[in-house]
Design a protein around this motif. Structure first.
Motif, short mmCIF file in Angstrom:
data_model
loop_
_atom_site.label_atom_id
_atom_site.label_comp_id
_atom_site.label_asym_id
_atom_site.label_seq_id
_atom_site.Cartn_x
_atom_site.Cartn_y
_atom_site.Cartn_z
N LYS A 232 0.84 -1.20 0.00
CA LYS A 232 0.00 0.00 0.00
C LYS A 232 0.88 1.26 0.00
CE LYS A 232 -2.39 2.61 3.28
NZ LYS A 232 -2.63 2.88 4.64
N ARG A 233 0.60 2.17 -0.84
CA ARG A 233 1.36 3.42 -0.88
C ARG A 233 0.40 4.55 -1.23
NH1 ARG A 233 5.18 3.34 -5.94
NH2 ARG A 233 4.22 5.32 -6.42
N PRO A 234 0.76 5.78 -0.86
CA PRO A 234 -0.20 6.86 -1.13
C PRO A 234 -0.22 7.29 -2.59
CG PRO A 234 1.78 7.74 -0.12
CD PRO A 234 1.97 6.25 -0.16
N LEU A 235 -1.33 7.90 -2.96
CA LEU A 235 -1.38 8.61 -4.23
C LEU A 235 -0.70 9.95 -3.97
CD1 LEU A 235 -3.85 8.74 -6.93
CD2 LEU A 235 -3.67 10.92 -5.75
N VAL A 236 0.22 10.32 -4.86
CA VAL A 236 1.01 11.53 -4.64
C VAL A 236 0.51 12.66 -5.53
CG1 VAL A 236 3.32 12.51 -5.03
CG2 VAL A 236 3.07 10.25 -3.96
N VAL A 237 0.32 13.83 -4.93
CA VAL A 237 -0.06 15.01 -5.71
C VAL A 237 1.01 16.07 -5.46
CG1 VAL A 237 -1.82 16.78 -6.11
CG2 VAL A 237 -2.52 14.49 -5.35
N VAL A 238 1.64 16.55 -6.52
CA VAL A 238 2.63 17.62 -6.37
C VAL A 238 1.99 18.93 -6.84
CG1 VAL A 238 4.87 18.51 -7.11
CG2 VAL A 238 4.60 16.07 -6.62
N LEU A 239 1.82 19.84 -5.87
CA LEU A 239 1.16 21.12 -6.17
C LEU A 239 2.25 22.14 -6.49
CD1 LEU A 239 -1.33 20.88 -3.19
CD2 LEU A 239 -1.93 20.71 -5.61
N TRP A 240 2.59 22.23 -7.76
CA TRP A 240 3.69 23.10 -8.19
C TRP A 240 3.22 24.55 -8.26
CZ3 TRP A 240 8.37 20.97 -8.59
CH2 TRP A 240 9.40 21.74 -9.16
N ASN A 241 2.24 24.77 -9.10
CA ASN A 241 1.53 26.04 -9.13
C ASN A 241 0.20 25.80 -9.81
OD1 ASN A 241 1.87 26.20 -11.93
ND2 ASN A 241 3.78 27.33 -11.74
N LEU A 242 -0.56 26.86 -10.01
CA LEU A 242 -1.92 26.68 -10.54
C LEU A 242 -1.94 25.95 -11.88
CD1 LEU A 242 -3.91 29.96 -10.06
CD2 LEU A 242 -4.46 27.68 -9.22
N GLN A 243 -0.94 26.22 -12.69
CA GLN A 243 -0.93 25.62 -14.02
C GLN A 243 -0.27 24.25 -14.04
OE1 GLN A 243 -2.65 27.18 -16.38
NE2 GLN A 243 -3.03 28.72 -14.82
N ARG A 286 -18.29 12.78 -3.39
CA ARG A 286 -18.90 12.46 -4.68
C ARG A 286 -18.41 11.13 -5.25
NH1 ARG A 286 -21.32 17.04 -6.88
NH2 ARG A 286 -22.16 15.57 -8.38
N GLU A 287 -17.43 10.53 -4.58
CA GLU A 287 -16.90 9.21 -4.97
C GLU A 287 -16.42 9.19 -6.42
OE1 GLU A 287 -19.73 6.25 -3.73
OE2 GLU A 287 -19.83 7.07 -1.71
N ARG A 288 -15.74 10.24 -6.81
CA ARG A 288 -15.20 10.35 -8.16
C ARG A 288 -13.81 9.71 -8.25
NH1 ARG A 288 -19.95 11.23 -10.08
NH2 ARG A 288 -20.62 13.36 -10.28
N SER A 289 -13.39 9.42 -9.48
CA SER A 289 -12.04 8.86 -9.67
C SER A 289 -11.00 9.95 -9.38
CB SER A 289 -11.88 8.41 -11.12
OG SER A 289 -11.84 9.56 -11.95
N HIS A 290 -9.76 9.54 -9.20
CA HIS A 290 -8.71 10.52 -8.91
C HIS A 290 -8.53 11.49 -10.08
CE1 HIS A 290 -7.28 7.05 -6.32
NE2 HIS A 290 -7.97 7.88 -5.59
N HIS A 291 -8.69 10.97 -11.30
CA HIS A 291 -8.53 11.83 -12.48
C HIS A 291 -9.58 12.96 -12.44
CE1 HIS A 291 -6.00 8.77 -14.21
NE2 HIS A 291 -5.77 9.57 -15.23
N ILE A 292 -10.81 12.56 -12.25
CA ILE A 292 -11.89 13.56 -12.26
C ILE A 292 -11.72 14.51 -11.08
CG2 ILE A 292 -14.40 13.85 -11.98
CD1 ILE A 292 -14.76 11.35 -13.64
N ALA A 293 -11.38 13.94 -9.91
CA ALA A 293 -11.21 14.78 -8.71
C ALA A 293 -10.12 15.82 -8.93
CB ALA A 293 -10.89 13.90 -7.52
N ALA A 294 -9.01 15.40 -9.54
CA ALA A 294 -7.90 16.34 -9.74
C ALA A 294 -8.26 17.44 -10.74
CB ALA A 294 -6.65 15.58 -10.19
#
Ligand code: FRU
Length: 314
Positions: A232-243, A286-294
């Motif tokens: 098990k490992r986390p899903l990683v989100v890198v928040l670089w900037n808005l774009q 909303r139980e959305r996929s990670h793609h949609i959520a992001a």
């Protein structure tokens, strides 16, 4: 008959989301150009509001109709009472927060309209943080998701362990997520217990990662060393900037959510918390996929910038 509130109805049946961290006073000045040293600059606008990453994430979640609780130390100073009032009227629960008579933390913020940048100076940094003992007093059965702002990684780690121990006794587990900047070495152990890990650019800069993709690839290598490939490992989100946001999913697949340019730029303060709050909302409520959520989170973070504050996010 009144229209049913659709936004609130999505969250019906979902347990509370708990956000752990600081609540501070933000004093914000919006300028056309960054002030020069020893010169007086006329601001476009100035305002102050309740801030702090965890507190802002609560505001965003609450505006999206989620049942939410803030857990952090609250100042009993009269100056802070307006912040408490704000949380109460919004319906953000604060009943379990320890209190301190120290002056509250506050931040001086300069938002530069022409560059779209946001410069923050944090003050009263010795303000207390909740202890593990405080955290252990919480009734964890009330929460469906706990988001930690990893301000104090050593305490956060122990709090996460307490949630993990609770989860081990339950069929319905609490989702754990974290957002972190600061020192990579100190924060890295937090990935052990969370399903979602949000990394800020400051942390990437410190590691000399030059892009969200490079950051995700390096984090992926670290994760593979720590967990092996199957664990098990986390899903990683890198928040670089808005774009630029990078995502490395549980299968080591990298993707970038759609970038949205704000129609006009007014104020980016708290845009990352909007991303995080909107992401949690989309995945959990909303139980959305990670793609949609992001994609949704990125859209909301960009939309945030067209106005001050968070109240147009709803
Ligand atoms: C915005 C913010 C502010 C706070 C500062 C803390 O992201 O949470 O509300 O003053 O960052 O560093």
């Amino acid at each position: 008959m009144d229209e049913p509130n659709r936004k609130l109805s999505w969250a019906v049946g979902k347990k509370t989301v708990l956000c752990v961290g600081y609540s501070v006073i933000d004093c914000i000045t919006i300028v056309r150009r960054f002030p020069r040293i020893d010169e007086i600059e006329r601001g476009v606008k100035g305002y102050w509001q309740r801030g702090g990453n965890a507190a802002n994430t609560c505001t965003v979640l609450r505006n999206l109709g989620v049942d939410v609780e803030f857990f952090g130390v609250l100042s009993t100073s009269p100056m802070f009472s307006i912040m408490l009032h704000d949380m109460k009227v919004r319906g953000i629960k604060i009943d379990n927060c320890p209190r301190s008579n120290q002056d509250p933390p506050f931040s001086s913020v300069i938002v530069n309209k022409s560059s779209g940048t946001c410069t923050i100076v944090n003050c009263n940094n010795s303000f207390p943080y909740p202890s593990l003992e405080d955290f252990k007093k919480l009734d964890l059965s009330k929460y469906g998701w706990i988001h930690f702002r990893g301000n104090r990684p050593e305490i956060t780690f122990e709090m996460m362990q307490a949630v993990e121990a609770y989860n081990a006794t339950q069929t319905e587990k609490i989702v754990i997520s974290v957002d972190m900047d600061g020192s990579f070495k100190e924060h890295w152990p937090l990935v052990d217990y969370c399903e979602y890990a949000f990394f800020y650019r400051q942390l990437a800069d410190q590691q000399q990662w030059k892009s969200p993709r490079q950051a995700c690839n390096s984090i992926d290598e670290h994760l593979a060393m720590r967990f092996g490939i199957n664990l098990k490992r986390p899903l990683v989100v890198v928040l670089w900037n808005l774009q630029k946001v990078g995502i490395m999913d549980h299968n080591s697949d990298y993707h970038r959510p759609t970038a949205y340019r704000p129609k006009k730029f007014v104020d980016s303060l708290g845009a990352t918390e909007v991303f995080i709050g909107a992401f949690i909302y989309a995945v959990y409520v909303r139980e959305r996929s990670h793609h949609i959520a992001a994609n949704f989170a990125n859209l909301m973070a960009s939309y945030k910038c067209i106005k001050c504050g968070f109240d147009h996010i709803s």
